[in-house]
Design an enzyme around this catalytic site. Sequence first.
Site, short mmCIF file in Angstrom:
data_model
loop_
_atom_site.label_atom_id
_atom_site.label_comp_id
_atom_site.label_asym_id
_atom_site.label_seq_id
_atom_site.Cartn_x
_atom_site.Cartn_y
_atom_site.Cartn_z
N ARG A 1 37.38 74.71 14.22
CA ARG A 1 38.26 75.51 13.38
C ARG A 1 38.55 74.89 12.01
O ARG A 1 39.22 75.50 11.18
CB ARG A 1 39.58 75.76 14.12
CG ARG A 1 39.38 76.56 15.39
CD ARG A 1 40.68 76.74 16.16
NE ARG A 1 41.73 77.37 15.38
CZ ARG A 1 41.80 78.68 15.12
NH1 ARG A 1 40.86 79.49 15.59
NH2 ARG A 1 42.79 79.17 14.40
N ASP B 1 12.09 72.94 -12.50
CA ASP B 1 12.53 71.61 -12.93
C ASP B 1 13.72 71.17 -12.09
O ASP B 1 14.85 71.61 -12.31
CB ASP B 1 12.91 71.66 -14.42
CG ASP B 1 13.37 70.31 -14.95
OD1 ASP B 1 13.32 69.32 -14.19
OD2 ASP B 1 13.80 70.25 -16.11
N GLU C 1 33.02 82.44 10.67
CA GLU C 1 34.00 83.47 10.34
C GLU C 1 34.57 83.17 8.94
O GLU C 1 35.69 82.68 8.81
CB GLU C 1 35.13 83.51 11.37
CG GLU C 1 34.66 83.83 12.78
CD GLU C 1 35.77 83.74 13.81
OE1 GLU C 1 36.87 83.25 13.47
OE2 GLU C 1 35.56 84.15 14.96
N GLU D 1 43.34 89.72 6.57
CA GLU D 1 43.81 88.48 7.19
C GLU D 1 45.32 88.32 6.98
O GLU D 1 46.01 89.19 6.48
CB GLU D 1 43.04 87.27 6.63
CG GLU D 1 41.91 86.81 7.54
CD GLU D 1 42.40 86.26 8.86
OE1 GLU D 1 43.59 85.88 8.97
OE2 GLU D 1 41.59 86.20 9.81
N GLU E 1 38.62 89.07 6.11
CA GLU E 1 37.59 88.47 6.94
C GLU E 1 36.62 89.54 7.40
O GLU E 1 37.04 90.64 7.79
CB GLU E 1 38.21 87.77 8.16
CG GLU E 1 37.19 87.10 9.07
CD GLU E 1 37.85 86.38 10.24
OE1 GLU E 1 37.39 86.58 11.38
OE2 GLU E 1 38.83 85.63 10.01
N ARG F 1 45.39 77.69 19.34
CA ARG F 1 44.64 77.49 18.10
C ARG F 1 45.17 76.33 17.26
O ARG F 1 44.81 76.20 16.10
CB ARG F 1 44.67 78.78 17.27
CG ARG F 1 43.85 79.92 17.88
CD ARG F 1 44.11 81.24 17.18
NE ARG F 1 43.08 82.23 17.47
CZ ARG F 1 43.03 82.96 18.57
NH1 ARG F 1 43.96 82.81 19.50
NH2 ARG F 1 42.06 83.84 18.75
N GLU G 1 34.43 76.52 19.47
CA GLU G 1 34.76 76.94 18.11
C GLU G 1 35.40 75.78 17.36
O GLU G 1 36.46 75.29 17.75
CB GLU G 1 35.73 78.13 18.15
CG GLU G 1 36.23 78.56 16.78
CD GLU G 1 37.42 79.51 16.87
OE1 GLU G 1 37.70 80.21 15.88
OE2 GLU G 1 38.09 79.55 17.93
N HIS H 1 35.98 79.27 10.56
CA HIS H 1 35.83 78.83 11.94
C HIS H 1 34.39 79.06 12.37
O HIS H 1 33.80 80.11 12.10
CB HIS H 1 36.76 79.64 12.85
CG HIS H 1 38.19 79.61 12.43
ND1 HIS H 1 39.11 80.57 12.79
CD2 HIS H 1 38.88 78.73 11.66
CE1 HIS H 1 40.29 80.29 12.27
NE2 HIS H 1 40.17 79.17 11.57
N GLU I 1 36.46 83.48 5.57
CA GLU I 1 37.55 84.27 4.98
C GLU I 1 37.48 84.17 3.46
O GLU I 1 36.94 83.19 2.92
CB GLU I 1 38.90 83.77 5.50
CG GLU I 1 39.05 83.91 7.01
CD GLU I 1 40.22 83.14 7.58
OE1 GLU I 1 40.60 83.41 8.73
OE2 GLU I 1 40.75 82.24 6.87
#
Length: 451
Positions: free
Chosen positions: A342, A57, A137, A194, A201, A322, A340, A250, A139
């Site tokens: 982030r 359903d 990645e 982390e 992670e 970063r 990547e 990321h 976390e």
Amino acid sequence: MTSGNLSATEQAVLDEIDEKGVDFLRLQFTDILGTVKNVSVPARQAEKAFTEGIYFDGSSIEGFVRIQESDMRLKPDPETFAVLPWRDNEESAAGRMICDVINTSTGEPFAGDPRYVLKRALERASDMGYTINAAPEPEFFLFEEDEEGRATTKTNDAGGYFDLAPKDLAQDVRRDIIYGLEDMGFEVEASHHEVAEGQHEINFEYDDALTTADNVGTFRTVVRAIAAQHGYHATFMPKPIARINGSGMHTHISLFTEDGENAFHDDDDEFNLSSEAKSFLAGILEHAPAITAIANPTVNSYKRLVPGYEAPVYVAWSDRNRSALIRRPAARVPAASRIELRSPDPSCNPYLALAVMIHAGLDGMEQGLEAPDPVRENIYEFDEVKREEYGIETLPANLGEAVDALEADEAIYSALGPHIGPKFVEAKRQEFEEYIVEVSEWELERYLETF
């Protein structure tokens, strides 16, 4: 179990069910908000599930369909079969298959199925001559439970980035999670503590984008289940504790040509990025505000997306730091060239998040967008004047702004399809409106006795 109506892969699943003594099958699918749902059936129904599907359903699932359109059918993907690495009792084993959702009235894929939305994005890439690999990645935090088994925000350790025991007290939990993931076919590359206390992670190997999205849902399920066996609550909430780093996801993406070459790599480029890669990157930057509504879909997501806690808020790219939204990670071999993104966090629907990233990048390629110069300085240290000088915009500051950006971006909004786009916007507007009328403890402490 044997049947002449089954494919070789389906028959192999039936054989494995017999061999491993699987009693029940969990047929999984994901709703619009990214919550994994499942219909549990006896394993003897496996052949029927393959040949006829399992009906359910749809009106009982948030954002799926109205009551008069409720009949939906689950079509299991035999490639996703795995035996769950935990048992409800000593003698019973359970298997899992991820399903596509079929509209029974038309026999076509259901437009409100997030997995179908990602498949459409991959079809667009295929029509352009590409396959897409992705690696997230995710976390998460591990918290202690109270006497009644409810989650607290009390961490079980005082560890930091890459710490070892005795500060990192969750090594046994991570080890068992890794064993469980490997039992389900994951190739785990690394795991570590982390930056924040109680934050972890576990990285698993890249795969094609559809398998990767399937894996994110499986990952979250396995992490929660095995953490609970150890007496902890695992959460993928982006920012469960104020003033410390939140949890991100990321996401690495690369395109490959039909002959297996990495379309993102160019030996002659200063950054080893091809023109295709730079246009793809430019497309993501162009559509970043709209992507944010999907990749950061909760009110809490924006408590993470603030300067000072290593979360990217600035729409720029870099080959070395970063602080930018997109980074070009170092690649040891041409096949590893990638970008990547982030900003995503692990509360997102992985199918929708990957779909909008892919559509944004492909749009950049189709338009021939040119990437701006990379920003090699730490953008966190820029003042507003310097950011304006570099032409660096910021991501939406809250869920309301992000949803506005999504609705205004025709390319990304239409990529969600005529069902999910409006339903997602409706749900998220309601969530934000409920949030802004609430009065927080912070407000009471700051203002109640002052004014």
